[in-house]
Design an enzyme around this catalytic site. Structure first.
Site, PDB file in Angstrom:
ATOM      1  N   LYS A 116       1.001  -1.147  -0.077  1.00  0.00           N
ATOM      2  CA  LYS A 116      -0.008  -0.212  -0.078  1.00  0.00           C
ATOM      3  C   LYS A 116       0.835   1.327   0.027  1.00  0.00           C
ATOM      4  CE  LYS A 116      -4.427  -1.691   2.078  1.00  0.00           C
ATOM      5  NZ  LYS A 116      -4.015  -3.045   1.921  1.00  0.00           N
ATOM      6  N   GLU A 200      -2.935   6.639   7.912  1.00  0.00           N
ATOM      7  CA  GLU A 200      -3.757   7.596   7.138  1.00  0.00           C
ATOM      8  C   GLU A 200      -5.040   8.605   7.979  1.00  0.00           C
ATOM      9  OE1 GLU A 200      -3.686   5.671   2.730  1.00  0.00           O
ATOM     10  OE2 GLU A 200      -5.446   5.576   4.005  1.00  0.00           O
ATOM     11  N   ARG A 292      -6.640  -8.224  -9.005  1.00  0.00           N
ATOM     12  CA  ARG A 292      -7.372  -9.592  -9.368  1.00  0.00           C
ATOM     13  C   ARG A 292      -9.019  -9.093  -9.342  1.00  0.00           C
ATOM     14  NH1 ARG A 292     -10.233  -9.246  -4.455  1.00  0.00           N
ATOM     15  NH2 ARG A 292      -9.107  -8.549  -2.574  1.00  0.00           N
TER      16      ARG A 292
END
Length: 667
Positions: A116, A200, A292
């Site tokens: 990430k 975050e 995916r």
């Protein structure tokens, strides 16, 4: 196009891929663990290869065994599904080294988006909007605490290699940060093999909107519109829909272009999803890219009329994308509900056991059921406890909501705790129905979604009694048919008595409530007394438990399924578990261990929080149990003393096993 593919997965997604492959004339190879030897995906595939013990780390996550199975069967390509090895760059490289096509993106794209923090850096270069936060490599707890303080609370700690809601913690204030970080890192390491995290800013009332993208080896990219996945619990999606309510064409184009820019930045090929967090005012920020096919891809298929697995197979075989952006359009509205073996009343704890009765709604152009299990199959503790995905479509959102409510009302599951009733309440919840969406909706509407358990309706008590009586008559008829004199009046169960009426009693229990129902036979009907009022009831019961009944002239239908002493009654979108009480049975004295806390599910003890001999308050954490890669905290049921623990850190425990000797403080 390929002649044969191997599916490196199990359950619902393996069955989903097999369905498309069969339609295209492609042979399929399933792989299975000891626990899945008789699984539905194994039964459906053309061939199947055993790859190891039940634990995923010894079977579905062993790259060498998957590659060997493909080579053994001559499979030209491998479809990874989602989860397991689907986003594993080592697996992608192993496929390439073995000369087997990986039906997914190139390893460079998986590597770029697999972290990430690294993905955020790439997106910043591609000018894709980012959420304020720290995405660097410095992982010292004190440093991360300082970063969180600078960002401003609340913040979200997220595993850099995470997904599926695992390895995430919301922190409201600085004093809680270090404990949350330690828990997050433990879960991340157990789930993904890495405890690297990022921090975050947590947006107030955010929506979770994702864009389905596709790329091919010829440099073409498209986005297949958006899905709203805001309705979540523990950061895991519960209800998904497409298109997103309130989405304007301008914002859809902006988000779609940002998603395509993200895919182009990493040279993406195949199906991928770019996930955004969005404010209520429509501003949006890149969250992550899933390299995916997503669990919720069917809602995109329903509104576009496309088969995304077919697109995956065509792109992987070297064909260009079947359609250009200007050819794609949205038709109607679709919703997906994830049917899980879990107990919403117990914090959504997973449930295991055999599916004694499983009856999904009928499939048609409006209703689709994607599943990996059938009646009689086992929901094991080794894998995700999904029973099915229920997908509905109609011309607009209101009609799709009505379709979903009806389909959920028609779902029948016996043998494991499940979330069908919860999903019905969620779909009917005014906030959801009015599209007042954000990721905190379930918590915000908990009073509506988790009501006090009300007793059963009068009709439910009458239904369970009528079904019991009709089953008795059917058993008597079957016994008579096997007798040398089947027409003998001694076989009749019509209640005939000389100079009187036949009277008897039935006793049923629902939770703590027990009722005695008086019964008199009236030919083909029964007079049933309940709470001082007598009703004339009659009906027919089929072998699957479908009851067509008439109560005092009112006709209705229900389903009554027998499982041991339990009588599962389904009707009007509700379900009840009655117990048939034998009045001649007297339970013995005693029972469970006094003062013991029991494991709510199979798992492993990963931390002892309290100390033996400690005095604790009600709700104080005592130990942490890890099950299905999620942490569950066992807390004190009352103020009292921890006398001792029955297990040490690292020990495996079974469902219902005593964990703690606990002595409540006398009142």
């Amino acid at each position: 196009m390929f002649n044969k593919i191997l599916i490196a997965n199990r359950g619902e997604i393996a069955c989903r891929v097999i369905k498309t492959a069969r339609r295209l004339g492609i042979k399929t190879v399933a792989v299975y663990s000891d626990a899945d030897a008789g699984a539905r995906h194994v039964r459906l595939a053309d061939e199947a290869v055993h790859i190891g013990p039940a634990a995923a780390r010894e079977s579905y996550l062993v790259i060498e065994r998957i590659i060997a199975a493909a080579q053994q069967t001559g499979a030209q390509a491998i479809h990874p599904g989602y989860g397991f090895l689907s986003e594993n760059e080592d697996f992608c490289e192993a496929c390439e080294a073995a000369g087997i096509v990986f039906i997914g993106p190139p390893v460079s794209a998986i590597r770029a988006m697999g972290s990430k923090s690294e993905a955020k850096k790439l997106m910043e270069k591609a000018q894709v909007p980012l959420t304020p936060g720290y995405h660097g490599d410095h992982q010292e707890p004190g440093f991360l605490n300082v970063q969180a303080d600078a960002i401003g609370y609340p913040v979200l700690i997220k595993a850099a290699a995470g997904g599926g809601g695992k390895g995430m913690r919301l922190v409201e204030k600085s004093a809680d940060f270090l404990d949350a970080l330690a828990s997050c890192k433990r879960e991340a390491a157990a789930s993904f093999g890495s405890d690297h995290v990022l921090v975050e800013k947590y947006l107030t009332r955010p929506r979770h909107i994702e864009i389905q993208v596709f790329g091919d080896t010829h440099g073409n990219y498209v986005y297949l519109f958006e899905r709203d996945c805001s309705v979540q619990r523990r950061h895991q999606k519960v209800l998904e829909e497409a298109p997103a309510p309130g989405m304007t064409p301008e914002r859809r184009a902006a988000m779609g272009q940002a998603a395509v820019d993200a895919a182009r930045a990493v040279g993406y090929v195949g199906a991928g999803t770019v996930e955004f967090i969005a404010n209520q005012d429509g501003t949006f920020y890149f969250m992550e890219m899933n390299t995916r096919l997503q669990v919720e891809h069917p809602v995109t298929e329903m509104i576009t009329g496309l088969d995304l697995v077919e697109w995956q197979l065509r792109v992987a075989s070297g064909e260009p994308l079947p359609m250009a952006q200007e050819q794609l359009a949205i038709n109607g509205h679709a919703l997906e509900a994830r049917i899980y073996a879990e107990d919403p009343a117990k914090g959504f704890l997973p449930s295991t056991g055999r599916l004694l009765h499983l009856a999904p709604p009928d499939e048609n152009m409006h209703v689709r059921v994607d599943t990996g299990v059938e009646e009689g199959d086992e929901i094991s503790p080794f894998y995700d406890p999904m029973i099915a995905k229920l997908i509905v479509w109609d011309v607009n959102r209101d009609r799709a909501l009505a379709r979903m409510l009806q389909a959920l009302a028609d779902y029948r599951v016996v043998g494991v705790a499940n979330n069908v009733e919860f999903l019905s309440r969620l779909t009917a919840c005014p906030a959801f129905a009015n599209a007042d969406l954000d990721t905190g909706l379930i918590e915000r509407e908990k009073d509506y979604l988790f009501p006090e358990q009300a007793g059963a309706s009068r009709e439910a008590w009458l239904a369970v009694a009528l079904a019991e009586l009709l089953r008795e008559r059917e058993r008597a008829a079957q016994q008579a048919a096997r007798h040398p004199e089947p027409a003998s009046p001694w076989h009749q169960r019509d209640g005939w008595r000389l100079n009187t009426d036949a009277r008897r009693s039935l006793i049923f229990r629902l939770g703590d409530e027990q009722k005695l129902l008086s019964v008199e036979s009236r030919g083909n009907a029964f007079a049933i007394g309940l709470d001082g009022v007598t009703s004339l009831v009659s009906g027919r019961l089929n072998p699957r438990g479908l009851l067509r009944a008439e109560f005092d002239g009112l006709r209705t239908t229900a389903t009554v399924v027998v499982a041991g002493e339990r009588r599962h009654v389904f009707g009007h979108g509700r379900a009840w578990q009655f117990a048939a009480v034998d009045p001649l049975h007297h339970a013995g004295e005693g029972g469970g261990a006094e003062g013991g806390l029991l494991a709510p599910m199979p798992g492993k003890v990963i931390a002892l929080i309290a100390e033996a001999g400690a005095t604790v308050e009600k709700g104080a954490p005592l130990l942490i149990l890890e099950a299905m890669k999620m942490e569950h905290t066992i807390t004190a049921p009352a103020a009292g003393t921890v006398k001792g623990f029955h297990f040490a850190v690292g020990d495996q425990v079974g469902d219902g096993m005593e964990l703690v000797d606990f002595e409540p403080t006398p009142a």
